[in-house]
Design a protein around this motif. Structure first.
Motif, PDB file in Angstrom:
ATOM      1  N   PRO A 117       4.178  -5.252   8.652  1.00 50.26           N
ATOM      2  CA  PRO A 117       3.403  -6.484   8.570  1.00 50.26           C
ATOM      3  C   PRO A 117       2.645  -6.667   9.881  1.00 50.26           C
ATOM      4  CG  PRO A 117       5.767  -6.902   8.278  1.00 50.26           C
ATOM      5  CD  PRO A 117       5.605  -5.470   8.616  1.00 50.26           C
ATOM      6  N   GLY A 118       1.529  -7.343   9.822  1.00 51.96           N
ATOM      7  CA  GLY A 118       0.741  -7.554  11.030  1.00 51.96           C
ATOM      8  C   GLY A 118      -0.461  -8.425  10.759  1.00 51.96           C
ATOM      9  N   TRP A 119      -1.371  -8.432  11.723  1.00 57.41           N
ATOM     10  CA  TRP A 119      -2.576  -9.244  11.588  1.00 57.41           C
ATOM     11  C   TRP A 119      -3.763  -8.492  12.172  1.00 57.41           C
ATOM     12  CZ3 TRP A 119      -5.576 -11.197  15.638  1.00 57.41           C
ATOM     13  CH2 TRP A 119      -5.060 -11.043  16.911  1.00 57.41           C
ATOM     14  N   CYS A 120      -4.942  -8.919  11.738  1.00 56.64           N
ATOM     15  CA  CYS A 120      -6.177  -8.386  12.284  1.00 56.64           C
ATOM     16  C   CYS A 120      -7.271  -9.434  12.103  1.00 56.64           C
ATOM     17  CB  CYS A 120      -6.562  -7.066  11.618  1.00 56.64           C
ATOM     18  SG  CYS A 120      -7.003  -7.237   9.874  1.00 56.64           S
ATOM     19  N   SER A 121      -8.412  -9.166  12.705  1.00 52.89           N
ATOM     20  CA  SER A 121      -9.568 -10.045  12.527  1.00 52.89           C
ATOM     21  C   SER A 121     -10.521  -9.389  11.546  1.00 52.89           C
ATOM     22  CB  SER A 121     -10.279 -10.288  13.854  1.00 52.89           C
ATOM     23  OG  SER A 121      -9.480 -11.051  14.715  1.00 52.89           O
ATOM     24  N   LEU A 122     -10.890 -10.123  10.521  1.00 53.75           N
ATOM     25  CA  LEU A 122     -11.861  -9.659   9.535  1.00 53.75           C
ATOM     26  C   LEU A 122     -12.954 -10.710   9.420  1.00 53.75           C
ATOM     27  CD1 LEU A 122      -9.507  -8.430   6.655  1.00 53.75           C
ATOM     28  CD2 LEU A 122     -10.789  -7.010   8.254  1.00 53.75           C
ATOM     29  N   ALA A 123     -14.178 -10.312   9.698  1.00 52.47           N
ATOM     30  CA  ALA A 123     -15.325 -11.221   9.603  1.00 52.47           C
ATOM     31  C   ALA A 123     -15.091 -12.508  10.392  1.00 52.47           C
ATOM     32  CB  ALA A 123     -15.659 -11.523   8.147  1.00 52.47           C
ATOM     33  N   GLY A 124     -14.512 -12.359  11.579  1.00 56.94           N
ATOM     34  CA  GLY A 124     -14.313 -13.504  12.456  1.00 56.94           C
ATOM     35  C   GLY A 124     -13.133 -14.396  12.112  1.00 56.94           C
ATOM     36  N   LYS A 125     -12.316 -13.995  11.162  1.00 55.13           N
ATOM     37  CA  LYS A 125     -11.146 -14.787  10.778  1.00 55.13           C
ATOM     38  C   LYS A 125      -9.897 -13.927  10.901  1.00 55.13           C
ATOM     39  CE  LYS A 125      -9.355 -17.765   7.230  1.00 55.13           C
ATOM     40  NZ  LYS A 125      -9.737 -19.122   7.088  1.00 55.13           N
ATOM     41  N   GLN A 126      -8.813 -14.530  11.395  1.00 56.41           N
ATOM     42  CA  GLN A 126      -7.557 -13.814  11.512  1.00 56.41           C
ATOM     43  C   GLN A 126      -6.882 -13.763  10.145  1.00 56.41           C
ATOM     44  OE1 GLN A 126      -8.913 -15.954  13.427  1.00 56.41           O
ATOM     45  NE2 GLN A 126      -8.041 -16.103  15.436  1.00 56.41           N
ATOM     46  N   VAL A 127      -6.379 -12.580   9.809  1.00 50.19           N
ATOM     47  CA  VAL A 127      -5.681 -12.388   8.539  1.00 50.19           C
ATOM     48  C   VAL A 127      -4.290 -11.843   8.839  1.00 50.19           C
ATOM     49  CG1 VAL A 127      -5.703 -11.256   6.290  1.00 50.19           C
ATOM     50  CG2 VAL A 127      -7.866 -11.880   7.382  1.00 50.19           C
ATOM     51  N   ALA A 128      -3.274 -12.525   8.325  1.00 56.33           N
ATOM     52  CA  ALA A 128      -1.889 -12.079   8.461  1.00 56.33           C
ATOM     53  C   ALA A 128      -1.469 -11.427   7.156  1.00 56.33           C
ATOM     54  CB  ALA A 128      -0.975 -13.265   8.774  1.00 56.33           C
ATOM     55  N   PHE A 129      -0.865 -10.250   7.268  1.00 56.79           N
ATOM     56  CA  PHE A 129      -0.411  -9.509   6.100  1.00 56.79           C
ATOM     57  C   PHE A 129       1.116  -9.485   6.095  1.00 56.79           C
ATOM     58  CE2 PHE A 129      -4.613  -7.812   7.083  1.00 56.79           C
ATOM     59  CZ  PHE A 129      -5.230  -7.879   5.841  1.00 56.79           C
ATOM     60  N   LEU A 130       1.708 -10.088   5.068  1.00 58.32           N
ATOM     61  CA  LEU A 130       3.159 -10.117   4.893  1.00 58.32           C
ATOM     62  C   LEU A 130       3.524  -9.233   3.705  1.00 58.32           C
ATOM     63  CD1 LEU A 130       3.773 -13.968   5.206  1.00 58.32           C
ATOM     64  CD2 LEU A 130       3.738 -12.251   7.023  1.00 58.32           C
ATOM     65  N   ASP A 131       4.718  -8.690   3.730  1.00 58.46           N
ATOM     66  CA  ASP A 131       5.182  -7.809   2.650  1.00 58.46           C
ATOM     67  C   ASP A 131       5.680  -8.636   1.475  1.00 58.46           C
ATOM     68  OD1 ASP A 131       6.176  -5.839   1.023  1.00 58.46           O
ATOM     69  OD2 ASP A 131       7.460  -4.947   2.546  1.00 58.46           O
ATOM     70  N   VAL A 132       4.986  -8.534   0.355  1.00 66.58           N
ATOM     71  CA  VAL A 132       5.333  -9.302  -0.843  1.00 66.58           C
ATOM     72  C   VAL A 132       6.717  -8.923  -1.377  1.00 66.58           C
ATOM     73  CG1 VAL A 132       4.279  -7.768  -2.553  1.00 66.58           C
ATOM     74  CG2 VAL A 132       4.379 -10.218  -3.002  1.00 66.58           C
ATOM     75  N   THR A 133       7.194  -7.723  -1.067  1.00 66.95           N
ATOM     76  CA  THR A 133       8.506  -7.304  -1.571  1.00 66.95           C
ATOM     77  C   THR A 133       9.653  -7.817  -0.700  1.00 66.95           C
ATOM     78  OG1 THR A 133       8.484  -5.197  -0.361  1.00 66.95           O
ATOM     79  CG2 THR A 133       7.501  -5.202  -2.571  1.00 66.95           C
ATOM     80  N   ALA A 134       9.336  -8.452   0.422  1.00 65.27           N
ATOM     81  CA  ALA A 134      10.361  -8.974   1.331  1.00 65.27           C
ATOM     82  C   ALA A 134      10.873 -10.324   0.836  1.00 65.27           C
ATOM     83  CB  ALA A 134       9.788  -9.119   2.738  1.00 65.27           C
ATOM     84  N   THR A 135      12.080 -10.676   1.263  1.00 72.16           N
ATOM     85  CA  THR A 135      12.632 -11.988   0.937  1.00 72.16           C
ATOM     86  C   THR A 135      11.880 -13.060   1.737  1.00 72.16           C
ATOM     87  OG1 THR A 135      14.251 -11.983   2.727  1.00 72.16           O
ATOM     88  CG2 THR A 135      14.932 -10.971   0.623  1.00 72.16           C
ATOM     89  N   THR A 136      12.077 -14.302   1.358  1.00 69.29           N
ATOM     90  CA  THR A 136      11.452 -15.402   2.083  1.00 69.29           C
ATOM     91  C   THR A 136      11.905 -15.411   3.539  1.00 69.29           C
ATOM     92  OG1 THR A 136      11.346 -16.701   0.057  1.00 69.29           O
ATOM     93  CG2 THR A 136      11.078 -17.902   2.110  1.00 69.29           C
TER      94      THR A 136
END
Length: 80
Positions: A41-60
């Motif tokens: 999981p991580g984050w990056c900037s796309l088109a000037g906006k920060q996007v966080a990517f979380l693993d959908v298969t992970a528990t809450t």
């Protein structure tokens, strides 16, 4: 362990997760849950906006930890 205690614990994690997502959004993040397979999981900037990517298969609980780590990393890099 009683079912009431288990439900209360799960609710607390869900509430904390929703609050953390709201905090991320206030910081300008778009929070996405995706299948990461073997990626971290991580984050990056796309088109000037920060996007966080979380693993959908992970528990809450795991997603909350992922988002905590992402926000900590972002805040450190933003302060540098």
């Amino acid at each position: 362990m009683s079912s009431q205690k288990i439900e209360g614990t799960a609710e607390n994690v869900a509430i904390r997760f929703r609050r953390r997502v709201a905090e991320a959004k206030r910081l300008g993040f778009d929070v996405r849950t995706v299948t990461l397979d073997d990626q971290m999981p991580g984050w990056c900037s796309l088109a000037g906006k920060q996007v966080a990517f979380l693993d959908v298969t992970a528990t809450t609980t795991e997603q909350l930890g992922q988002l905590d780590g992402i926000l900590a990393d972002y805040l450190v890099k933003r302060a540098a």
